[in-house]
Design a protein around this motif. Sequence first.
Motif, PDB file in Angstrom:
ATOM      1  N   LEU A 126      35.938  77.080  21.351  1.00 46.92           N
ATOM      2  CA  LEU A 126      34.534  77.152  20.950  1.00 46.92           C
ATOM      3  C   LEU A 126      34.014  78.578  21.138  1.00 46.92           C
ATOM      4  CD1 LEU A 126      32.264  75.296  19.912  1.00 46.92           C
ATOM      5  CD2 LEU A 126      31.621  74.890  22.294  1.00 46.92           C
ATOM      6  N   ASN A 127      34.354  79.191  22.284  1.00 46.60           N
ATOM      7  CA  ASN A 127      33.982  80.574  22.597  1.00 46.60           C
ATOM      8  C   ASN A 127      32.506  80.841  22.330  1.00 46.60           C
ATOM      9  OD1 ASN A 127      34.585  83.171  23.554  1.00 46.60           O
ATOM     10  ND2 ASN A 127      34.858  83.964  21.490  1.00 46.60           N
ATOM     11  N   GLY A 128      31.671  79.948  22.826  1.00 46.89           N
ATOM     12  CA  GLY A 128      30.233  80.047  22.641  1.00 46.89           C
ATOM     13  C   GLY A 128      29.664  78.648  22.693  1.00 46.89           C
ATOM     14  N   ILE A 129      28.778  78.333  21.768  1.00 47.27           N
ATOM     15  CA  ILE A 129      28.296  76.968  21.597  1.00 47.27           C
ATOM     16  C   ILE A 129      28.394  76.627  20.119  1.00 47.27           C
ATOM     17  CG2 ILE A 129      26.731  77.122  23.581  1.00 47.27           C
ATOM     18  CD1 ILE A 129      24.450  77.152  21.452  1.00 47.27           C
ATOM     19  N   ALA A 130      28.229  75.371  19.814  1.00 44.54           N
ATOM     20  CA  ALA A 130      28.351  74.956  18.415  1.00 44.54           C
ATOM     21  C   ALA A 130      27.397  75.768  17.537  1.00 44.54           C
ATOM     22  CB  ALA A 130      28.048  73.463  18.299  1.00 44.54           C
ATOM     23  N   GLY A 131      27.958  76.457  16.560  1.00 47.08           N
ATOM     24  CA  GLY A 131      27.145  77.233  15.625  1.00 47.08           C
ATOM     25  C   GLY A 131      27.077  78.720  15.911  1.00 47.08           C
ATOM     26  N   HIS A 132      27.413  79.130  17.136  1.00 44.78           N
ATOM     27  CA  HIS A 132      27.332  80.550  17.488  1.00 44.78           C
ATOM     28  C   HIS A 132      28.449  80.928  18.447  1.00 44.78           C
ATOM     29  CE1 HIS A 132      23.532  81.449  15.514  1.00 44.78           C
ATOM     30  NE2 HIS A 132      23.037  80.330  16.011  1.00 44.78           N
ATOM     31  N   ALA A 133      29.160  82.006  18.128  1.00 45.26           N
ATOM     32  CA  ALA A 133      30.241  82.500  18.984  1.00 45.26           C
ATOM     33  C   ALA A 133      29.726  83.647  19.840  1.00 45.26           C
ATOM     34  CB  ALA A 133      31.414  82.982  18.126  1.00 45.26           C
ATOM     35  N   PHE A 134      30.317  83.788  21.008  1.00 43.41           N
ATOM     36  CA  PHE A 134      29.965  84.907  21.862  1.00 43.41           C
ATOM     37  C   PHE A 134      30.246  86.220  21.134  1.00 43.41           C
ATOM     38  CE2 PHE A 134      30.859  81.916  25.553  1.00 43.41           C
ATOM     39  CZ  PHE A 134      29.516  81.708  25.808  1.00 43.41           C
ATOM     40  N   GLY A 135      29.361  87.183  21.356  1.00 42.42           N
ATOM     41  CA  GLY A 135      29.499  88.486  20.709  1.00 42.42           C
ATOM     42  C   GLY A 135      28.694  88.612  19.431  1.00 42.42           C
ATOM     43  N   GLU A 136      28.184  87.492  18.907  1.00 39.31           N
ATOM     44  CA  GLU A 136      27.357  87.574  17.692  1.00 39.31           C
ATOM     45  C   GLU A 136      26.081  88.352  17.981  1.00 39.31           C
ATOM     46  OE1 GLU A 136      26.387  83.919  15.791  1.00 39.31           O
ATOM     47  OE2 GLU A 136      28.466  83.374  15.384  1.00 39.31           O
ATOM     48  N   PRO A 137      25.587  89.127  16.992  1.00 30.49           N
ATOM     49  CA  PRO A 137      24.363  89.901  17.217  1.00 30.49           C
ATOM     50  C   PRO A 137      23.129  89.007  17.250  1.00 30.49           C
ATOM     51  CG  PRO A 137      25.056  90.093  14.943  1.00 30.49           C
ATOM     52  CD  PRO A 137      26.138  89.326  15.647  1.00 30.49           C
ATOM     53  N   LEU A 138      22.100  89.506  17.894  1.00 27.18           N
ATOM     54  CA  LEU A 138      20.834  88.780  17.974  1.00 27.18           C
ATOM     55  C   LEU A 138      20.305  88.425  16.587  1.00 27.18           C
ATOM     56  CD1 LEU A 138      18.400  87.750  19.608  1.00 27.18           C
ATOM     57  CD2 LEU A 138      17.538  90.095  19.643  1.00 27.18           C
ATOM     58  N   SER A 139      20.580  89.271  15.600  1.00 27.49           N
ATOM     59  CA  SER A 139      20.087  89.033  14.235  1.00 27.49           C
ATOM     60  C   SER A 139      20.667  87.764  13.613  1.00 27.49           C
ATOM     61  CB  SER A 139      20.409  90.239  13.346  1.00 27.49           C
ATOM     62  OG  SER A 139      21.808  90.464  13.300  1.00 27.49           O
ATOM     63  N   ALA A 140      21.771  87.224  14.165  1.00 32.64           N
ATOM     64  CA  ALA A 140      22.380  85.999  13.627  1.00 32.64           C
ATOM     65  C   ALA A 140      21.673  84.744  14.118  1.00 32.64           C
ATOM     66  CB  ALA A 140      23.861  85.950  14.013  1.00 32.64           C
ATOM     67  N   PHE A 141      20.683  84.901  14.995  1.00 36.33           N
ATOM     68  CA  PHE A 141      19.990  83.758  15.593  1.00 36.33           C
ATOM     69  C   PHE A 141      18.567  83.671  15.057  1.00 36.33           C
ATOM     70  CE2 PHE A 141      23.423  84.831  18.308  1.00 36.33           C
ATOM     71  CZ  PHE A 141      23.795  83.690  18.999  1.00 36.33           C
ATOM     72  N   THR A 142      18.070  82.448  14.999  1.00 36.51           N
ATOM     73  CA  THR A 142      16.682  82.225  14.587  1.00 36.51           C
ATOM     74  C   THR A 142      15.978  81.372  15.649  1.00 36.51           C
ATOM     75  OG1 THR A 142      17.290  80.218  13.365  1.00 36.51           O
ATOM     76  CG2 THR A 142      17.245  82.301  12.126  1.00 36.51           C
ATOM     77  N   ASP A 143      14.668  81.355  15.568  1.00 38.69           N
ATOM     78  CA  ASP A 143      13.826  80.502  16.427  1.00 38.69           C
ATOM     79  C   ASP A 143      13.991  80.810  17.912  1.00 38.69           C
ATOM     80  OD1 ASP A 143      12.868  78.990  14.165  1.00 38.69           O
ATOM     81  OD2 ASP A 143      14.797  77.960  14.150  1.00 38.69           O
ATOM     82  N   LEU A 144      14.219  82.081  18.248  1.00 36.13           N
ATOM     83  CA  LEU A 144      14.301  82.485  19.649  1.00 36.13           C
ATOM     84  C   LEU A 144      13.042  83.252  20.037  1.00 36.13           C
ATOM     85  CD1 LEU A 144      17.980  83.797  20.023  1.00 36.13           C
ATOM     86  CD2 LEU A 144      17.092  81.520  20.530  1.00 36.13           C
ATOM     87  N   ARG A 145      12.595  83.031  21.260  1.00 36.79           N
ATOM     88  CA  ARG A 145      11.436  83.762  21.791  1.00 36.79           C
ATOM     89  C   ARG A 145      11.854  84.451  23.084  1.00 36.79           C
ATOM     90  NH1 ARG A 145       7.813  82.276  25.602  1.00 36.79           N
ATOM     91  NH2 ARG A 145       8.395  80.074  25.435  1.00 36.79           N
TER      92      ARG A 145
END
Length: 201
Positions: free
Chosen positions: A58-77
Amino acid sequence: MPALHSFLTPATLLLLAGGWLLAGCSSPSSTAPPAADAAQTSNTPPPAFPFGGKVDSLNGIAGHAFGEPLSAFTDLRLLPPTPGVPVGPTQTYTYEGTKGWFGKHRAQVPSQLYTFLDGKFYAFMAIGDPTILRPEATYLLGPGQAQGAYQLFWEGAKARAVYAEKAVGFGREGRLDVLSKTMEAALAAKQQAQLKADNAQ
């Protein structure tokens, strides 16, 4: 401690099955391996990370791998810094979306935090109802290695996860932490370098 769960991949199982089928179809004159080789095979040490196959995969959580940039995420505060605590090289965000398992279960798992190191996904933490969170943790990561009734560990070569429960009021609260060991080492190196710089002043 529970017995080791199966961590063989489907490809490995196919190779093993193929070996057994070939052995069953071989001629009676085929020779068996020497007893010394058989003994050596049976004494093969267990894998270094017997409970880490899924956490590494998995190397992260479902949908996102460790090392991905912040720009790959949505709905974060972004969470504000804690008063009195020095600002470090990591930033932590709370998830406010409704996507994926964690998004759909925000009512039961209200605290979902994503930590980034130098703008890259480093760690995840979820806190909530253990009757909801623990089954999801074992679904994602496998049975894990138990320590007591309320703690599970998954140690891989690339990632680590811990699930733990504690009594809160009249009920219980579950917490799941998943982090990148590679980025953990990078963070430790940064902190060590900063400590040396501070001591040199």
